[in-house]
Design an enzyme around this catalytic site. Structure first.
Site, PDB file in Angstrom:
ATOM      1  N   LYS A 185       0.861  -1.155   0.058  1.00  0.00           N
ATOM      2  CA  LYS A 185       0.016  -0.080   0.097  1.00  0.00           C
ATOM      3  C   LYS A 185       0.957   1.265   0.236  1.00  0.00           C
ATOM      4  O   LYS A 185       0.385   2.282  -0.894  1.00  0.00           O
ATOM      5  CB  LYS A 185      -1.080   0.103   1.178  1.00  0.00           C
ATOM      6  CG  LYS A 185      -2.047  -1.226   1.195  1.00  0.00           C
ATOM      7  CD  LYS A 185      -2.800  -1.270   2.595  1.00  0.00           C
ATOM      8  CE  LYS A 185      -3.516  -2.475   2.285  1.00  0.00           C
ATOM      9  NZ  LYS A 185      -3.982  -3.068   3.619  1.00  0.00           N
ATOM     10  N   GLN A 204      -5.223  -2.275  10.010  1.00  0.00           N
ATOM     11  CA  GLN A 204      -4.648  -3.541   9.255  1.00  0.00           C
ATOM     12  C   GLN A 204      -5.225  -4.675  10.219  1.00  0.00           C
ATOM     13  O   GLN A 204      -4.727  -4.812  11.268  1.00  0.00           O
ATOM     14  CB  GLN A 204      -3.258  -3.552   9.106  1.00  0.00           C
ATOM     15  CG  GLN A 204      -2.695  -4.685   8.306  1.00  0.00           C
ATOM     16  CD  GLN A 204      -2.969  -4.517   6.838  1.00  0.00           C
ATOM     17  OE1 GLN A 204      -3.168  -3.421   6.305  1.00  0.00           O
ATOM     18  NE2 GLN A 204      -3.428  -5.784   6.138  1.00  0.00           N
ATOM     19  N   ASP A 207     -11.847   1.768   4.534  1.00  0.00           N
ATOM     20  CA  ASP A 207     -12.188   0.135   4.395  1.00  0.00           C
ATOM     21  C   ASP A 207     -13.638  -0.164   4.517  1.00  0.00           C
ATOM     22  O   ASP A 207     -14.085  -1.263   4.199  1.00  0.00           O
ATOM     23  CB  ASP A 207     -11.481  -0.546   5.412  1.00  0.00           C
ATOM     24  CG  ASP A 207     -10.196  -1.262   4.924  1.00  0.00           C
ATOM     25  OD1 ASP A 207      -9.942  -1.315   3.706  1.00  0.00           O
ATOM     26  OD2 ASP A 207      -9.324  -1.479   5.803  1.00  0.00           O
TER      27      ASP A 207
END
Ligand code: NAP
Length: 291
Positions: free
Chosen positions: A54, A98, A121
């Site tokens: 990322k 994460q 997300d």
């Protein structure tokens, strides 16, 4: 030959569009770069690999990625404090935590602490309700958005199709099943307790497999003409190479000239990273328009 759904190719084509949007945003906001904050707890090798991918992609497209890494034993309060700081930092447009988090942490409390407008997300309660309802303003989790976009790139419509999604996780399986429903597919969700996977997959038009079980789907699960999307990414214990949930060679042979298949690596993986940054740019523009 079976058509390969090449995620790298699609990503590279869409990357140009994304970079143009980033340039426009940066110029229009007096030089402010779109910024993604990544919060990591612990030191899982797979998480670090995904985070590095990322960060690398952010650099390539001219965005910023800031990374806060906590030791596995950090208190939930400290993580929540960091998220609060990032929520209130006007230079930060999107925040991701994460996953997976250590078992000692309450994932829901952590995810729900992210401001919905910065939750790129799409996993906090307010945002997940939107994708569960198939709303037009839903922020789809990155892997699901990536799957939708790889299908779109090959003009694969789901309307009226039978889609089998294997996996029911909150991160991948559930939002992907909802995305397919929102596109008017008839959706069957399979999981580890499904007694006869072959019965389900062999009647499908499209199979999307996100189980994390290498070679779960073999020649006997498929028939000619189907579309197979492989989300699985498991490091091979011997070679360390990433392998999918589909036995690519055996399945491709059965799918034949009218079938389509996404490879691992090079299918859904690159699309997921792209989609995360597409969500970030959407968040940047929403923030600007709501000022
Ligand atoms: P997860 O939380 O472990 O969920 C796996 C799901 O697969 C569960 O619902 C499980 O069923 C089901 N399952 C396991 N074994 C099965 C079997 N033998 N038959 C049918 N279903 C089975 O994993 P996840 O986070 O959803 O991720 C799934 C895979 O996608 C992993 O390999 C992950 O690394 C990969 N992934 C890839 C990307 C990408 O960008 N390519 C992004 C995210 C994840 P139960 O619910 O009954 O346990």
């Amino acid at each position: 030959m079976t058509t390969i759904l090449d995620g790298k190719k699609v990503r590279d084509a869409r990357k140009e569009v994304l970079m143009a949007k980033i340039k426009e945003f940066t110029l229009g906001s007096g030089g402010v770069l779109p910024c993604l904050a990544i919060v990591q707890v612990g030191d899982r090798a797979d998480s670090s690999t995904y985070i590095n991918a990322k960060k690398k992609f952010a650099k390539e497209i001219g965005a910023e990625a800031v990374h806060t890494k906590f030791v596995e034993t950090v208190s939930e309060e400290n993580v929540l404090r960091e998220i609060e700081n990032l929520n209130n930092d006007p230079r930060v447009h999107g925040i991701i935590v994460q996953l997976p988090l250590p078992m000692t942490m309450d994932k829901d409390i952590i995810l729900d602490s992210i401001f919905p407008e910065k939750d790129v997300d799409g996993l906090c309660a307010e945002n997940s309700k939107k994708w569960l309802e198939g709303r037009a303003d839903a922020i789809w989790p990155a892997t699901t958005r990536g799957i939708a976009e790889i299908l779109d790139a090959s003009s694969i419509s789901l309307e009226g199709k039978d889609v089998v999604v294997i996996g029911r996780s909150f991160l991948v399986g559930k939002p992907t099943a909802e995305m397919c429903l929102s596109r008017n597919a008839t959706v069957t969700v399979c999981h580890s307790k499904t007694p006869d996977l072959i019965a389900a997959t062999s009647q499908a038009d499209v199979i999307i497999v996100a189980a994390g079980k290498p070679r779960l789907i073999g020649a006997s699960h498929v028939k000619a003409g189907q579309t197979v999307i492989d989300v699985g990414t498991t490091p091979d214990p011997v070679t360390g190479k990433i392998v999918g949930d589909v036995d690519f060679d055996a399945v491709s042979k059965v799918l034949g000239d009218t079938g389509m298949i996404s490879p691992v690596p090079g299918g859904v993986g690159p699309m997921t990273v792209l989609a995360l940054f597409e969500n970030l740019i959407d968040a940047c523009y929403n923030a600007k328009n709501n000022k």
